[in-house]
Motif scaffolding. Structure first.
Motif, PDB file in Angstrom:
ATOM      1  N   LEU A 205     -78.564 -59.287 -76.211  1.00 36.50           N
ATOM      2  CA  LEU A 205     -77.443 -58.566 -75.615  1.00 36.50           C
ATOM      3  C   LEU A 205     -76.231 -59.474 -75.450  1.00 36.50           C
ATOM      4  O   LEU A 205     -75.083 -59.035 -75.609  1.00 36.50           O
ATOM      5  CB  LEU A 205     -77.863 -57.956 -74.283  1.00 36.50           C
ATOM      6  N   VAL A 209     -72.518 -58.680 -76.938  1.00 36.07           N
ATOM      7  CA  VAL A 209     -71.293 -58.705 -76.131  1.00 36.07           C
ATOM      8  C   VAL A 209     -70.288 -59.690 -76.723  1.00 36.07           C
ATOM      9  O   VAL A 209     -69.091 -59.393 -76.845  1.00 36.07           O
ATOM     10  CB  VAL A 209     -71.622 -59.070 -74.665  1.00 36.07           C
ATOM     11  N   VAL A 225     -71.075 -47.827 -74.855  1.00 34.29           N
ATOM     12  CA  VAL A 225     -72.386 -48.442 -74.678  1.00 34.29           C
ATOM     13  C   VAL A 225     -73.415 -47.315 -74.641  1.00 34.29           C
ATOM     14  O   VAL A 225     -73.319 -46.410 -73.806  1.00 34.29           O
ATOM     15  CB  VAL A 225     -72.470 -49.273 -73.379  1.00 34.29           C
ATOM     16  N   VAL A 237     -74.544 -54.291 -69.534  1.00 37.12           N
ATOM     17  CA  VAL A 237     -73.782 -54.592 -70.746  1.00 37.12           C
ATOM     18  C   VAL A 237     -72.348 -54.089 -70.617  1.00 37.12           C
ATOM     19  O   VAL A 237     -71.393 -54.777 -71.000  1.00 37.12           O
ATOM     20  CB  VAL A 237     -74.474 -53.977 -71.980  1.00 37.12           C
TER      21      VAL A 237
END
Length: 300
Positions: A205, A209, A225, A237
């Motif tokens: 993750l 990002v 998202v 996130v």
């Protein structure tokens, strides 16, 4: 009357948003032990039987012909812009192309080369421009432009679901599973491919990002998202993206539908970033580079 925009249920556009902009959504199909369930129309089973055979199917030419015909009537002849899930992921675009042939150029088709809000933002941008008075050609070009600029990255907990559905190669799926990796995937020319493998979900993750923020750049950007049964992870996130991309012009946080969820599996997280945003006022008017991004329908 304004041009009417048609898309499919993989777009993840909220019903109230679709209604506001007059977007018509055609359902894709989930087949559970041979029973056909239309996404967004029929009630999905709350729990599936152990060992149930689950597959998915795109919209048929007949369904799309009917949807385009109704939309064309609603437009009073101004035209229909249909934006659909990548032809590499579903037969819906090809079905739409066949259906559009019956309407003598009044229906234009765009292959978004994506899904979820990678499809939803182009459809929204087109509908916003249509509502503002854009003609069919302008609306079509707007959808192609936004689709070209969108980038979708996905982390899945396991590659098994994608392998079973034929959305990723067996060798890559088995390798990722054997090494207990958390794979990061992205769409290349509309096809889902392995981008890199990481050891943990946290690292995967973080990579997503970082890549999304780098691609967004300094200007406005539309961001989405998506998740499947992982709302807390999705919110984390989203918060990280808000910190890394301060000029977000629009953000959607939502659970993906059953059709896409069948292939990515529980725990999946997807991030879509579109530099320039998906609002008509923010979108550049320069045409996309030839051969890059979305596949437009050839001129009639």
């Amino acid at each position: 009357m304004p041009v009417v925009v048609v898309t499919d249920s993989s777009a993840c556009i909220a019903p109230e948003v679709a209604q506001r902009y007059g977007i018509r959504i055609v359902p894709l199909h989930v087949l559970v032990d041979g029973s056909d369930v239309r996404e967004g129309v029929d009630e999905m089973p709350q729990s599936l039987p152990q060992g149930a055979a689950i597959t998915t199917s795109g919209a048929s030419p007949g369904e799309l012909t009917e949807a385009y015909s109704r939309a064309l009537d609603e437009s009073a002849g101004d035209g229909v812009l249909a934006v659909h899930i990548s032809r590499q992921l579903s037969g819906t675009w090809e079905a739409g192309r066949q259906a559009a042939e019956e309407f003598g150029g009044h229906v234009r088709i765009v292959d978004s080369q994506s899904t979820a809000m990678g499809l939803g933002y182009p459809a929204l941008a087109a509908a916003r421009l249509a509502k503002a008075g854009g003609d069919l050609r302008a609306v079509y070009e707007r959808a192609v432009d936004v689709a070209n600029r969108g980038r979708l990255l996905i982390m899945v907990d396991r590659l098994d679901h994608l392998r079973k559905g034929g959305r990723i190669g067996t060798a890559a799926a088995l390798l990722g599973t054997a090494l207990a990796m958390k794979p990061v995937l992205h769409l290349v020319d509309g096809k889902l491919v392995l981008r890199e493998k990481t050891r943990t979900a946290t690292k995967a993750l973080a990579k997503i990002v970082e890549s999304a923020a780098e691609y967004a750049g300094e200007g406005p950007a539309a961001v989405a998202v998506h998740h499947l049964q992982a709302p807390e992870r999705a919110e984390e996130v989203a918060d990280a993206l808000r910190e890394r991309i301060p000029s977000i012009s629009e953000m959607v946080v939502s659970e993906i539908g059953t059709v896409i969820g069948t292939h990515v599996g529980p725990g999946a997280i997807g991030v879509l970033v579109c530099p320039g945003g998906a609002d008509a006022e923010n979108i550049a008017t320069e045409p996309a580079a030839p051969g890059d991004g979305a596949h437009p329908q050839p001129e009639n």
